[in-house]
Design a protein around this motif. Structure first.
Motif, short mmCIF file in Angstrom:
data_model
loop_
_atom_site.label_atom_id
_atom_site.label_comp_id
_atom_site.label_asym_id
_atom_site.label_seq_id
_atom_site.Cartn_x
_atom_site.Cartn_y
_atom_site.Cartn_z
N ILE A 1 10.81 -0.65 -1.17
CA ILE A 1 10.27 -1.79 -1.64
C ILE A 1 11.17 -2.95 -1.56
CG2 ILE A 1 9.48 -2.73 -4.08
CD1 ILE A 1 8.04 -0.18 -3.26
N PHE B 1 8.92 -7.41 -4.84
CA PHE B 1 7.73 -6.90 -4.58
C PHE B 1 7.33 -5.73 -5.59
CE2 PHE B 1 7.88 -9.24 -0.78
CZ PHE B 1 6.44 -9.10 -0.18
N PRO B 2 6.11 -5.79 -6.34
CA PRO B 2 5.85 -4.83 -7.26
C PRO B 2 5.70 -3.50 -6.77
CG PRO B 2 3.81 -6.24 -6.75
CD PRO B 2 5.04 -6.78 -6.14
N SER B 3 5.31 -3.39 -5.65
CA SER B 3 5.17 -2.25 -4.71
C SER B 3 5.25 -2.53 -3.27
CB SER B 3 3.94 -1.55 -4.73
OG SER B 3 2.79 -2.46 -4.19
N GLU C 1 6.94 -17.14 -6.88
CA GLU C 1 6.85 -15.80 -6.61
C GLU C 1 6.44 -15.46 -4.94
OE1 GLU C 1 5.02 -13.13 -10.24
OE2 GLU C 1 3.70 -14.51 -9.33
N TYR D 1 13.24 -3.45 -12.97
CA TYR D 1 12.13 -2.58 -11.76
C TYR D 1 12.15 -1.23 -12.11
CZ TYR D 1 9.40 -1.75 -7.85
OH TYR D 1 8.54 -1.45 -7.06
N ALA E 1 1.70 -13.81 -3.02
CA ALA E 1 1.96 -13.86 -4.48
C ALA E 1 1.24 -14.81 -5.20
CB ALA E 1 3.30 -14.17 -4.45
N ARG F 1 9.02 -13.54 -2.45
CA ARG F 1 8.74 -12.56 -1.72
C ARG F 1 9.01 -12.57 -0.33
NH1 ARG F 1 3.15 -10.08 -4.65
NH2 ARG F 1 3.95 -10.16 -6.71
N ASN G 1 10.40 1.87 -10.09
CA ASN G 1 9.77 2.36 -8.53
C ASN G 1 8.70 3.16 -8.95
OD1 ASN G 1 9.24 3.30 -6.07
ND2 ASN G 1 11.16 2.68 -5.34
N TRP H 1 15.59 -9.07 -11.81
CA TRP H 1 14.38 -8.38 -11.32
C TRP H 1 14.56 -6.89 -11.26
CZ3 TRP H 1 13.45 -5.81 -6.53
CH2 TRP H 1 12.39 -5.31 -6.43
#
Length: 408
Positions: free
Chosen positions: A81, A85-87, A99, A41, A94, A103, A43, A37
């Motif tokens: 982050i 997490f996406p943000s 997911e 990723y 999730a 998380r 940011n 991941w």
């Protein structure tokens, strides 16, 4: 407060690890997935890519900058982050079980890192633990674990915005969470921006977000009040942070108004009676009474127009915050921000809003902080001097021009 200086505790600061530094804090079973991941990723947050991003995790730099700003202790909310997490958003669970598990692992890693970060400055940092609401049993376990690990800032309560698929905060689904927070005297913090639904990135969406974000954050207050949460859990404390404070008297008046209508309707044959059935018994006290007994406000960079309302909000409820290290924070001009807001306020009232209240809510030892405050805290006489010129590089909304203040 010492003889001539204020003890300033910021009730709103932010920190987090650099992305790869979270890896050692993850359970080993997640390392392989984390590596994959993290490798891809990107940011999305410019401030976390800037050369000042290390203020989130560089303990020595952080302490030096905050001391230079007159601040001796801080309540530490998340910022960077967490793994998977996406943000930084914690607004919704999730979408898949895998997911969600990842998380949760990411949040536990952040909380472990935060406990170590706080331990680097004993007595000066109250770390706020992160949880999700999709698994209440797991949230309860994490509250207990982080309390034992030494995090004294409580928990950060995510919102339940439209579309989240979660029960509303007034639901008794969350009672085990409220119960453990009351039992362990863990503050429940609801930070501004943590409850808004996604709106997109168009200019109009950004404007709508600015208009609505504080309203969505405020919703937690009336959900918990009308849900009877504080009656069922009388030891619970709620802190609303970085949402302003000037709105509170008017909202409490509005909530009292609806409470009065619905409580009266439940005793009369009116069209509103069906809405008021059981409300008075479930809530106990009025909304303003609940606020008085259970609630506080992290009034980040309190603005001058909010200060005259301090007694209506509750002088013992207000906790100032610098919002370090955010661009909208008052650093490196916190002394000037305090002068702008509190120059005409009696010293004992200013001392309460700058430190005493936060010490009571988050367990800071004022005696332990006193020697440092005597060295770096802003002088009482300096804060009493009205600010005449706003620093030219000040970016905080605390310095929005108005009144007799001249802007360079």
């Amino acid at each position: 407060m010492t003889d001539d200086r204020y003890t300033v505790i910021s009730a709103d600061c932010h920190a987090g690890a650099d992305l790869l530094d979270y890896r050692p804090y993850l359970e080993a079973t997640h390392h392989e997935d984390f590596d994959a991941w993290a490798a891809s990723y990107v940011n999305p947050h410019a401030d976390l890519l800037a050369d000042t991003a290390d203020r989130n995790w560089n303990s020595a730099r952080r302490l030096a900058e905050m001391e230079a700003d007159g601040i001796v202790a801080e309540v530490v909310f998340p910022n960077t982050i967490p793994p998977f997490f996406p943000s930084a958003s914690l607004m919704a669970p999730a979408p898949t079980r895998t997911e969600a598990e990842q998380r949760w692992a990411g949040l536990r890693a952040h909380n472990r890192w935060l406990a170590d970060f706080c331990a680097e400055a004993p007595g000066r940092r109250a770390g706020v633990a992160q949880i999700l609401l999709n698994d209440v049993d797991e949230a309860v376990r994490e509250v207990r674990r982080t309390k034992e690990a030494g995090l004294t800032g409580g928990i950060m309560l995510p919102g339940t915005p439209p579309g989240s698929g979660l029960p509303e905060l007034h639901s008794d689904y969350y009672d085990p969470l409220w119960a453990v927070c009351a039992e362990l005297e863990v503050p429940v913090n609801h930070h501004g921006g943590s409850a808004s639904p996604p709106l997109g990135d168009a200019p109009a969406a950004r404007a709508v977000f600015m208009v609505e974000t504080t309203w969505f954050s405020h919703r937690a207050l009336w959900h918990l009040i009308f849900g009877g949460v504080f009656r069922r859990h009388p030891g619970l404390r709620l802190v609303l942070t970085e949402q302003g404070s000037g709105w509170i008297p008017g909202v409490l008046d509005m909530l009292d108004y609806y409470h009065g209508r619905l409580a009266a309707a439940s005793r009369a044959a009116t069209a509103e009676a069906k809405f008021g059935v059981g409300l008075a018994d479930a809530m106990g006290d009025s909304p303003s009474g609940v606020w008085r007994d259970h609630c506080f406000v992290g009034a980040s960079f309190m603005r001058p127009h909010e200060v005259p309302l301090r007694h209506r909000v509750g002088l013992d409820k207000i906790m100032w915050g610098s919002d370090y290290p955010h661009d909208e924070g008052t650093h490196p001009h916190s002394r000037e921000a305090l002068r702008l807001a509190y120059a005409d306020v009696p010293a004992d009232e200013t001392a309460a809003m700058l430190g005493t209240n936060a010490a009571r809510v988050y367990g800071f030892d004022l005696t332990r902080l006193a020697p440092l405050a005597a060295r770096v805290g802003p002088r009482v006489t300096d804060i009493a001097e009205p600010l005449e010129k706003i620093p030219p590089n000040a970016t905080s909304p605390a310095f929005a021009p108005g009144g007799v203040v001249r802007v360079w």
